[in-house]
Scaffold this motif. Structure first.
Motif, PDB file in Angstrom:
ATOM      1  N   LEU A   1      44.962  40.355  49.332  1.00 54.02           N
ATOM      2  CA  LEU A   1      45.851  41.142  48.699  1.00 54.02           C
ATOM      3  C   LEU A   1      44.300  42.003  48.416  1.00 54.02           C
ATOM      4  CD1 LEU A   1      47.912  43.071  46.690  1.00 54.02           C
ATOM      5  CD2 LEU A   1      47.206  42.052  44.954  1.00 54.02           C
ATOM      6  N   GLY A   2      44.226  43.423  49.348  1.00 48.77           N
ATOM      7  CA  GLY A   2      42.930  43.749  49.821  1.00 48.77           C
ATOM      8  C   GLY A   2      43.006  44.501  50.301  1.00 48.77           C
TER       9      GLY A   2
ATOM     10  N   ASP B   1      44.309  41.099  37.622  1.00 47.94           N
ATOM     11  CA  ASP B   1      42.566  42.050  37.806  1.00 47.94           C
ATOM     12  C   ASP B   1      41.282  41.764  38.908  1.00 47.94           C
ATOM     13  OD1 ASP B   1      44.151  43.006  35.123  1.00 47.94           O
ATOM     14  OD2 ASP B   1      43.054  41.355  33.387  1.00 47.94           O
ATOM     15  N   HIS B   2      42.715  41.619  39.519  1.00 49.17           N
ATOM     16  CA  HIS B   2      41.224  41.272  41.099  1.00 49.17           C
ATOM     17  C   HIS B   2      40.801  43.096  41.457  1.00 49.17           C
ATOM     18  CE1 HIS B   2      42.505  37.274  41.505  1.00 49.17           C
ATOM     19  NE2 HIS B   2      43.212  37.099  41.591  1.00 49.17           N
ATOM     20  N   THR B   3      39.665  43.304  41.482  1.00 49.70           N
ATOM     21  CA  THR B   3      39.499  44.923  41.964  1.00 49.70           C
ATOM     22  C   THR B   3      38.747  45.015  42.758  1.00 49.70           C
ATOM     23  OG1 THR B   3      37.075  44.419  40.612  1.00 49.70           O
ATOM     24  CG2 THR B   3      39.226  45.161  39.859  1.00 49.70           C
ATOM     25  N   ASP B   4      39.204  43.816  43.498  1.00 49.47           N
ATOM     26  CA  ASP B   4      38.502  43.579  45.561  1.00 49.47           C
ATOM     27  C   ASP B   4      39.623  42.540  46.431  1.00 49.47           C
ATOM     28  OD1 ASP B   4      37.067  44.183  47.357  1.00 49.47           O
ATOM     29  OD2 ASP B   4      35.072  44.143  46.723  1.00 49.47           O
ATOM     30  N   ALA B   5      38.813  41.966  47.413  1.00 44.40           N
ATOM     31  CA  ALA B   5      40.030  41.036  48.289  1.00 44.40           C
ATOM     32  C   ALA B   5      40.628  40.641  47.243  1.00 44.40           C
ATOM     33  CB  ALA B   5      39.588  41.448  49.142  1.00 44.40           C
ATOM     34  N   ALA B   6      41.728  39.818  47.552  1.00 51.68           N
ATOM     35  CA  ALA B   6      41.836  38.583  46.761  1.00 51.68           C
ATOM     36  C   ALA B   6      42.426  37.205  47.618  1.00 51.68           C
ATOM     37  CB  ALA B   6      42.142  38.641  45.398  1.00 51.68           C
ATOM     38  N   TYR B   7      42.570  36.817  47.707  1.00 48.71           N
ATOM     39  CA  TYR B   7      43.392  35.478  48.152  1.00 48.71           C
ATOM     40  C   TYR B   7      44.403  34.054  47.914  1.00 48.71           C
ATOM     41  CZ  TYR B   7      40.459  37.665  51.861  1.00 48.71           C
ATOM     42  OH  TYR B   7      39.483  37.872  53.141  1.00 48.71           O
ATOM     43  N   SER B   8      44.991  34.378  47.776  1.00 51.04           N
ATOM     44  CA  SER B   8      45.934  32.711  47.061  1.00 51.04           C
ATOM     45  C   SER B   8      46.297  31.537  49.003  1.00 51.04           C
ATOM     46  CB  SER B   8      47.598  32.977  47.907  1.00 51.04           C
ATOM     47  OG  SER B   8      48.184  32.052  47.316  1.00 51.04           O
ATOM     48  N   SER B   9      45.724  31.104  48.069  1.00 51.03           N
ATOM     49  CA  SER B   9      45.636  30.146  50.588  1.00 51.03           C
ATOM     50  C   SER B   9      46.624  29.968  50.515  1.00 51.03           C
ATOM     51  CB  SER B   9      44.534  28.325  50.373  1.00 51.03           C
ATOM     52  OG  SER B   9      44.901  28.393  48.702  1.00 51.03           O
ATOM     53  N   THR B  10      48.065  29.951  49.573  1.00 45.78           N
ATOM     54  CA  THR B  10      49.481  29.025  49.850  1.00 45.78           C
ATOM     55  C   THR B  10      50.322  30.170  50.419  1.00 45.78           C
ATOM     56  OG1 THR B  10      49.784  29.075  47.725  1.00 45.78           O
ATOM     57  CG2 THR B  10      49.252  26.531  49.074  1.00 45.78           C
ATOM     58  N   ALA B  11      50.668  31.349  49.276  1.00 44.26           N
ATOM     59  CA  ALA B  11      51.762  31.918  48.925  1.00 44.26           C
ATOM     60  C   ALA B  11      51.828  32.769  50.163  1.00 44.26           C
ATOM     61  CB  ALA B  11      51.213  33.330  47.944  1.00 44.26           C
ATOM     62  N   GLY B  12      50.994  32.783  50.940  1.00 46.95           N
ATOM     63  CA  GLY B  12      51.508  33.492  52.465  1.00 46.95           C
ATOM     64  C   GLY B  12      52.460  32.257  53.513  1.00 46.95           C
ATOM     65  N   GLU B  13      52.712  31.267  53.315  1.00 50.45           N
ATOM     66  CA  GLU B  13      53.720  30.227  53.972  1.00 50.45           C
ATOM     67  C   GLU B  13      54.736  30.462  53.364  1.00 50.45           C
ATOM     68  OE1 GLU B  13      54.337  25.525  53.899  1.00 50.45           O
ATOM     69  OE2 GLU B  13      52.814  26.054  53.218  1.00 50.45           O
ATOM     70  N   TYR B  14      55.136  30.414  52.103  1.00 52.06           N
ATOM     71  CA  TYR B  14      56.207  30.412  51.084  1.00 52.06           C
ATOM     72  C   TYR B  14      57.543  31.995  51.602  1.00 52.06           C
ATOM     73  CZ  TYR B  14      54.395  26.542  49.609  1.00 52.06           C
ATOM     74  OH  TYR B  14      53.979  25.299  49.110  1.00 52.06           O
TER      75      TYR B  14
ATOM     76  N   GLU C   1      49.853  41.486  42.543  1.00 55.82           N
ATOM     77  CA  GLU C   1      49.834  40.339  42.029  1.00 55.82           C
ATOM     78  C   GLU C   1      50.614  39.425  41.201  1.00 55.82           C
ATOM     79  OE1 GLU C   1      44.927  41.064  40.949  1.00 55.82           O
ATOM     80  OE2 GLU C   1      46.983  42.587  39.328  1.00 55.82           O
ATOM     81  N   GLU C   2      51.772  40.571  40.977  1.00 59.84           N
ATOM     82  CA  GLU C   2      52.669  39.683  40.093  1.00 59.84           C
ATOM     83  C   GLU C   2      53.701  38.229  40.595  1.00 59.84           C
ATOM     84  OE1 GLU C   2      56.768  40.385  36.920  1.00 59.84           O
ATOM     85  OE2 GLU C   2      54.869  42.201  37.802  1.00 59.84           O
ATOM     86  N   LEU C   3      54.084  39.288  41.801  1.00 60.05           N
ATOM     87  CA  LEU C   3      54.596  38.470  43.851  1.00 60.05           C
ATOM     88  C   LEU C   3      53.739  37.299  43.755  1.00 60.05           C
ATOM     89  CD1 LEU C   3      57.012  38.442  44.689  1.00 60.05           C
ATOM     90  CD2 LEU C   3      55.686  39.869  46.788  1.00 60.05           C
ATOM     91  N   ILE C   4      52.779  37.283  43.709  1.00 63.55           N
ATOM     92  CA  ILE C   4      51.735  36.281  44.616  1.00 63.55           C
ATOM     93  C   ILE C   4      51.974  34.877  43.154  1.00 63.55           C
ATOM     94  CG2 ILE C   4      49.711  35.762  45.024  1.00 63.55           C
ATOM     95  CD1 ILE C   4      49.378  38.159  46.225  1.00 63.55           C
ATOM     96  N   ASN C   5      51.242  36.041  42.124  1.00 68.85           N
ATOM     97  CA  ASN C   5      51.239  34.025  40.533  1.00 68.85           C
ATOM     98  C   ASN C   5      52.871  33.856  40.174  1.00 68.85           C
ATOM     99  OD1 ASN C   5      48.273  34.564  39.302  1.00 68.85           O
ATOM    100  ND2 ASN C   5      49.053  37.042  39.158  1.00 68.85           N
TER     101      ASN C   5
ATOM    102  N   PRO D   1      49.989  30.465  40.925  1.00 65.45           N
ATOM    103  CA  PRO D   1      49.937  30.700  39.670  1.00 65.45           C
ATOM    104  C   PRO D   1      48.402  30.443  39.366  1.00 65.45           C
ATOM    105  CG  PRO D   1      52.180  28.904  39.430  1.00 65.45           C
ATOM    106  CD  PRO D   1      51.108  28.985  40.281  1.00 65.45           C
ATOM    107  N   THR D   2      47.721  29.530  40.603  1.00 62.88           N
ATOM    108  CA  THR D   2      46.243  30.075  39.919  1.00 62.88           C
ATOM    109  C   THR D   2      45.520  31.305  41.004  1.00 62.88           C
ATOM    110  OG1 THR D   2      46.143  29.534  42.943  1.00 62.88           O
ATOM    111  CG2 THR D   2      46.116  27.442  40.816  1.00 62.88           C
ATOM    112  N   PHE D   3      46.904  32.204  41.392  1.00 62.62           N
ATOM    113  CA  PHE D   3      45.875  33.214  42.168  1.00 62.62           C
ATOM    114  C   PHE D   3      45.423  34.510  40.940  1.00 62.62           C
ATOM    115  CE2 PHE D   3      46.654  37.758  44.013  1.00 62.62           C
ATOM    116  CZ  PHE D   3      45.792  37.552  44.553  1.00 62.62           C
ATOM    117  N   ARG D   4      45.744  34.648  39.772  1.00 60.31           N
ATOM    118  CA  ARG D   4      45.565  35.627  38.923  1.00 60.31           C
ATOM    119  C   ARG D   4      45.714  36.685  38.640  1.00 60.31           C
ATOM    120  NH1 ARG D   4      40.487  35.854  38.468  1.00 60.31           N
ATOM    121  NH2 ARG D   4      39.710  35.225  40.633  1.00 60.31           N
TER     122      ARG D   4
END
Length: 392
Positions: A376-377, A300-313, A287-291, A295-298
């Motif tokens: 992250l899932g 404390d996710h407890t289920d699958a969570a997505y960043s719509s841009t981080a994968g590209e980078y 989570e820290e890496l993606i944020n 920074p919109t990723f946030r």
């Protein structure tokens, strides 16, 4: 005497005729005074009306044939109530024209010529705007290249310009990224790995390729496995090694179907299969890496969570279709399913975390060539995925 009488009569008649002529002249001159006034006033009114109407026509047609008549109509309008009424209509029709309606006429003409020139200017500017609407080729090419294709086919999209990379509103501009690259050597087998510092975290910039002790794996559950994609050594050289979660954690009690209380944010890092001084990243550390990137990723996710841009980078330029703006250089190493079948090399990447969701599933970071998402899932613990180690 008779002669004298006739002479007297003739003289008297002559005097009468003179008197009549004088009276007629006197009466004519005095009688002509009033008609002259009437005539004069009617001429004035007529002239005023004529002048007024000519001004009205002038204002409607925007041309005046006789400037003098216009000026005389203005003089008359100032001196007569009747003309004042007509001058008010003149005023309302042409908003107090100047003494020469030729000037107003010319100004009207010029304004019409300006209008026509401005209309041509508008049409020319509209042509310009239509030409500026044309989109750059990359905006239409990039999605179609990536969608549904493998990283090797879509590798040309890694040539995106830095300006398009930095245009995402949710991700940091690549120009503001400070990447610190280094290297480390695994003392267990002497293999060297590139490293990269992203924010406060120092990561391996390559997938782990450590071959664990087979005796230790055999002591684990029947699902425990580690090996190369398609069981080919050149796949390990390219993508690193694949590990089931039990082997990645280096703990037999973390096997599929068992819950080993692996926290989302452990107080003590889990070394797992990583070399000394390094550990398997936790859910929170991913989570820290993606944020850091988005920074919109946030947290404390407890289920699958997505960043719509981080994968590209995070994806590599070479062998993948990312920009690798942060030097993470993720490669699509694919995976191995519970049946022993291999899938996804050249299309997706998965990296184990040290955190579990339940007895059957653990968290992993997933990247795909078909999208710019970073996911992250959960994944089944029996699946074999890649490992990226994080420095303690």
């Amino acid at each position: 005497m008779k002669k004298n009488f006739l002479t007297s009569v003739a003289f008297a008649l002559a005097l009468g005729l003179v008197a009549c002529d004088d009276s007629t002249s006197a009466n004519g001159s005095s009688g002509n005074e009033n008609p002259a006034e009437v005539s004069s006033s009617s001429v004035i009114a007529s002239e005023a009306k004529q002048s007024s109407s000519s001004v009205i026509v002038s204002s409607s047609s925007a041309t005046t044939e006789d400037p003098g008549s216009s000026s005389s109509s203005v003089i008359l309008s100032g001196g007569s109530a009747e003309v004042e009424g007509s001058s008010s209509s003149v005023t309302s029709s042409s908003s107090v024209e100047s003494s020469s309606s030729v000037v107003s006429s010319s100004s009207v003409k010029s304004s019409s010529s300006v209008a026509s020139s401005s209309s041509s200017a508008v049409s020319s500017s509209s042509v310009e705007s239509s030409s500026s609407v044309e989109l750059p080729p990359s905006s239409s090419v990039i999605p179609s290249e990536v969608e549904g294709s493998s990283c090797s086919v879509a590798s040309s999209s890694s040539a995106k310009s830095s300006s398009s990379v930095a245009s995402s509103s949710s991700a940091k501009s690549s120009s503001s990224v400070v990447v610190v690259k280094g290297s480390m050597t695994d003392s267990r087998d002497g293999q060297a790995y590139k490293t990269v510092t992203i924010g406060t975290q120092t990561w391996m910039a390559e997938n782990l390729n450590y071959d664990p002790d087979p005796d230790k794996i055999s002591s684990m559950s029947s699902y425990a496995w580690s090996g190369c994609y398609n069981n080919k050594a050149d796949s390990c050289a390219k993508y690193g090694r694949l590990y089931t979660w039990e082997v990645a954690m280096d703990k037999a009690n973390c096997a599929y179907g068992k819950k080993c209380n692996a926290s989302l944010n452990p107080t003590t890092p889990v070394q797992g299969i990583c070399p000394e001084g390094w550990h398997l990243p936790s859910h929170y550390e991913f989570e820290e890496l993606i944020n850091y990137i988005d920074p919109t990723f946030r947290y404390d996710h407890t289920d699958a969570a997505y960043s719509s841009t981080a994968g590209e980078y995070l994806k590599s330029k070479s062998g993948s279709n990312g920009t690798d703006a942060y030097g993470f250089s993720a490669l699509p190493g694919g995976g191995r399913n519970v049946s022993g079948g291999f899938y996804g090399a050249g299309n997706n990447a998965g990296f184990w975390s040290s955190s579990e969701l339940n007895s059957d599933d653990a968290f992993n970071l997933e990247l795909y060539c078909s999208s710019e998402n970073a996911r992250l899932g959960k994944a089944l613990k029996v699946i074999a995925r890649s490992v990226r180690c994080l420095q303690d």
